[in-house]
Design an enzyme around this catalytic site. Structure first.
Site, mmCIF file in Angstrom:
data_model
loop_
_atom_site.group_PDB
_atom_site.id
_atom_site.type_symbol
_atom_site.label_atom_id
_atom_site.label_comp_id
_atom_site.label_asym_id
_atom_site.label_seq_id
_atom_site.Cartn_x
_atom_site.Cartn_y
_atom_site.Cartn_z
ATOM 1 N N GLN A 130 0.855 -1.172 0.000
ATOM 2 C CA GLN A 130 0.000 0.000 0.000
ATOM 3 C C GLN A 130 0.899 1.232 0.000
ATOM 4 O OE1 GLN A 130 -3.699 -0.563 0.042
ATOM 5 N NE2 GLN A 130 -2.698 -2.419 -0.751
ATOM 6 N N GLY A 133 -11.702 2.083 4.793
ATOM 7 C CA GLY A 133 -10.787 1.337 3.935
ATOM 8 C C GLY A 133 -9.904 2.241 3.078
ATOM 9 N N HIS A 134 -8.985 1.626 2.369
ATOM 10 C CA HIS A 134 -8.023 2.394 1.570
ATOM 11 C C HIS A 134 -8.700 3.137 0.432
ATOM 12 C CE1 HIS A 134 -6.952 -1.509 -0.882
ATOM 13 N NE2 HIS A 134 -8.233 -1.323 -0.805
ATOM 14 N N ASN A 135 -8.180 4.331 0.163
ATOM 15 C CA ASN A 135 -8.620 5.155 -0.963
ATOM 16 C C ASN A 135 -10.002 5.752 -0.802
ATOM 17 O OD1 ASN A 135 -6.797 2.759 -2.444
ATOM 18 N ND2 ASN A 135 -6.320 4.868 -2.952
ATOM 19 N N SER A 137 -12.188 2.632 -1.392
ATOM 20 C CA SER A 137 -12.490 3.434 -2.571
ATOM 21 C C SER A 137 -13.916 3.961 -2.597
ATOM 22 C CB SER A 137 -12.210 2.648 -3.865
ATOM 23 O OG SER A 137 -10.862 2.253 -3.912
#
Lengths: 322, 322, 322
Positions: free
Chosen positions: A182, A223-225, A243
């Site tokens: 990441q 979560g990521h993004n 996302s």
């Protein structure tokens, strides 16, 4: 330090009707307040409780002035709830004990981290290389800010918060999952508050972003993004998958679950416990909760639910017959 | 350290069409990649984005070779997504700053714990008596590994993870609940990754077991005596109650809840937000989510839901009449 | 230290039928117990497993005495499950390794905190000013007890627990949310156990209260101003929003969500995964879960669910026609 009624008005404004020298021993809701408490009425619905209250003084809106005066002392303020909020801040400042060291000696701060002015970092925090903490921000205790993540000014991060752990990304292969490192970070803007044990993951390639004024409760997973728009409020136990893009001024109820790769417009409210599986393009209140019932009734209805499609077909057939 | 296109091919294989000396400044998705970015196309569905991409080079599958060449530089690889994953790893290694100490001085490691080679243990971790940490495993920071628990090789445990807290077991008695001491431990196999603030409880009598290659996201709860089969993926906010047995190669969506004492077969997928109240014996995708709706529509449907069983009876009565 | 069968009876009472000198090497469930294991039968339903068990000795209720004797050695006890629980405690005491220091040197304890006798505080805990920890209570590791919060006697707080972070309270204003300082604390009574990474927020004006004997699992969120009645059990991943009042002797299933400002009566059970949006005034079992199904069936039924109200209207129309 004891506060008097007049101290509130001197610091916060408002129109005092009553004895400015009255000693205030605490803030309390209308129903439990006593003669030395300051209380507030923010919702006209609770006017009956105003009349019955033993409070030494009540903060009210201009429209409630007469009703309040008929009862006793009051402070008239444009927005009684905001006035009450600022009163709690005044109270806390007035009763604060001398602060400990700004950076607790047990905190582990990388020499390549950058701390703004008046940052406070509590026991057992970890701030990694390249992380930036904005002026006036408080990391309470046991907060983790990972490499290259940045936190804005005047933020509060409660114990156990984890900013910038790896997002959850793996590529399946015949030999098992291959980790996708990441490479993004987390960027948190000014005036954000983040509750205990909440986690915000670093982005896969770009950054995860939390805009200014966002308030996040305990045990939330982001979560990521993801991108969380300004002044959005996220209640406890909520999960937001990778996302997802959440608009500004949204209200996400507790234990909501928002799927990844979707977009929520500004000013959307999600009822607590709802599962959001699709993008939402228009402001409004959205809900998806199975209503609770006594178990026996639930069992009957839940069993029928599994035949719902068939029921519709049978109904259609009947309609045709007639 | 700057990487050139050729460095990727030298390290990871694949067939390069383009200038091996092109300097790569980052990895990026097709839509945001620029001329000095390496990107990838793993799903043929996104072919239109390939044509429009400004990426310096795109990783593609053999079937996409011609389409990619028509656009510009590409690396042809059998599995572009795995190739991309390995590229992120190469990128991370190339840009790694010099590591700190393998065992951070603030970590508390019992002298009776056993650490494998090349273990890395970050700040404020706690590794208790009798715990074993396998070779090459990383405990990021503030990770807790309790007495007698074992972690395999090449695992990654993110901040706040708790391995081996007591399972939740009490015997009711007229004097209140009597604690059942949790005499088992937790055994985690090789190549497992565990997300921030996730908890895996120790077993009551036998051990809780997580098999090799399992990937677990943040804020997941795994109860005592569970067994999670190899290469199963568990997304964030999921809860798995005690003594559940999850098969291999399962995909558990975020915020799913799996009841205790049940068995999920290999290769079962559970949709995010689903509640699993029964064993599942066959591979497949399973779902149980109340669909979200605007609140007014939801209210009407939810109210009717409570009469669903009655509706069925009424329908049946009508059918008899005709 | 090895235990013999007679040691259990000497310490815990019960009526032993069998060889008091039999060495016991462990406790195990009926199905996996061997000749040197002590097992138990708490539910008469499992009597068939009793007959087949290889256990060295089985704890049984008086009603099972004859059946147990027909198999082999047994201990007859009024409540076999409680006897088993106490056996796990005896086992743990007998096998305990010498304890470390009562207060781990890495714990950060404010000089104005008050610790009772025989308190044990593990590595990296933080106990703030004015906090009180009752006699015999154990803070395992990385536990946070914030200013002025109090924990009763004989409590166990597992790693990562956060007691007394700020409740989630903000007043909306045109300039963004204004923080309501949380001036209350958390009061936890005696004999409470709190699971890993669980959070209990401090009250806004009054205190958040957890009464005696309450057992709380991992990753549970309890909002400000809640009151949890005595001997209530709350399973993992559950969220209880602010100002909810939960009665005594309730059983809250895992991943349940309880809205704020409502009241649950004594002896209410909530099924795991249920969303509680209203007060519950009568004891009983309550449920609200969307039943899981294979995805294709779920899709059809979920789609129809959105027309449920319309279906009812169509059914009503048909009924009128006939």
């Amino acid at each position: 330090m004891a506060l008097q009624l007049g101290d509130f008005v001197a610091a916060l404004g408002g129109e005092l009707h009553g004895d400015a020298t009255l000693a205030i021993e605490g803030l309390a809701p209308l129903e439990s307040a006593g003669p030395s408490h300051l209380s507030f009425l923010s919702n006209p619905r609770y006017q009956p409780q105003l009349q019955a209250s033993q409070a030494g003084c009540v903060i009210v809106a201009p429209a409630m002035r007469d009703a309040a005066l008929a009862r006793g002392a009051c402070i008239v303020a444009d927005d009684p709830y905001v006035y009450f909020a600022r009163s709690t801040q005044l109270w806390k400042r007035a009763h604060a004990r001398p602060p400990g060291p700004a950076i607790h000696p047990s905190a582990v701060i990388d020499p390549e981290a950058v701390l703004g002015e008046d940052v406070r970092i509590g026991p057992h925090c970890v701030v990694e290389r390249g992380a930036r903490i904005g002026a006036g921000t408080v990391l309470k205790a046991r907060v983790h800010v990972a490499e290259d993540c940045s936190i804005g000014a005047r933020c509060v991060l409660h114990p156990g918060v984890v900013i910038g752990a790896d997002g959850f990304g793996f590529a399946p292969s015949p030999q098992g999952f291959v980790k996708i490192e990441q490479l993004g970070a987390v960027r948190i803007a000014d005036d954000v508050e983040i509750g205990a044990n909440t986690c915000i993951d670093r982005g896969a390639l770009a950054d995860t972003v939390v805009e200014e004024g966002v308030k996040i409760d305990n045990l939330v997973q982001i979560g990521h993004n993801c991108r969380i728009g300004r002044h959005t409020v996220i209640s406890g136990c909520t999960g937001i998958a990778g996302s997802a893009t959440i608009g500004a001024h949204c209200m996400i109820g507790g234990a909501a679950m928002i799927l990844g790769h979707l977009t929520i417009a500004d000013r959307v409210s999600i009822s607590a416990g709802s599962f959001v599986a699709r993008s939402i393009g228009k402001p409004g209140l959205y809900t998806g909760i199975f209503p609770i019932d006594d178990n026996a009734s639930w069992e009957k209805n839940a069993a029928t639910l599994k035949q719902l499609h068939t029921l519709r077909e049978r109904l259609k057939a009947l309609e045709k017959k007639l």
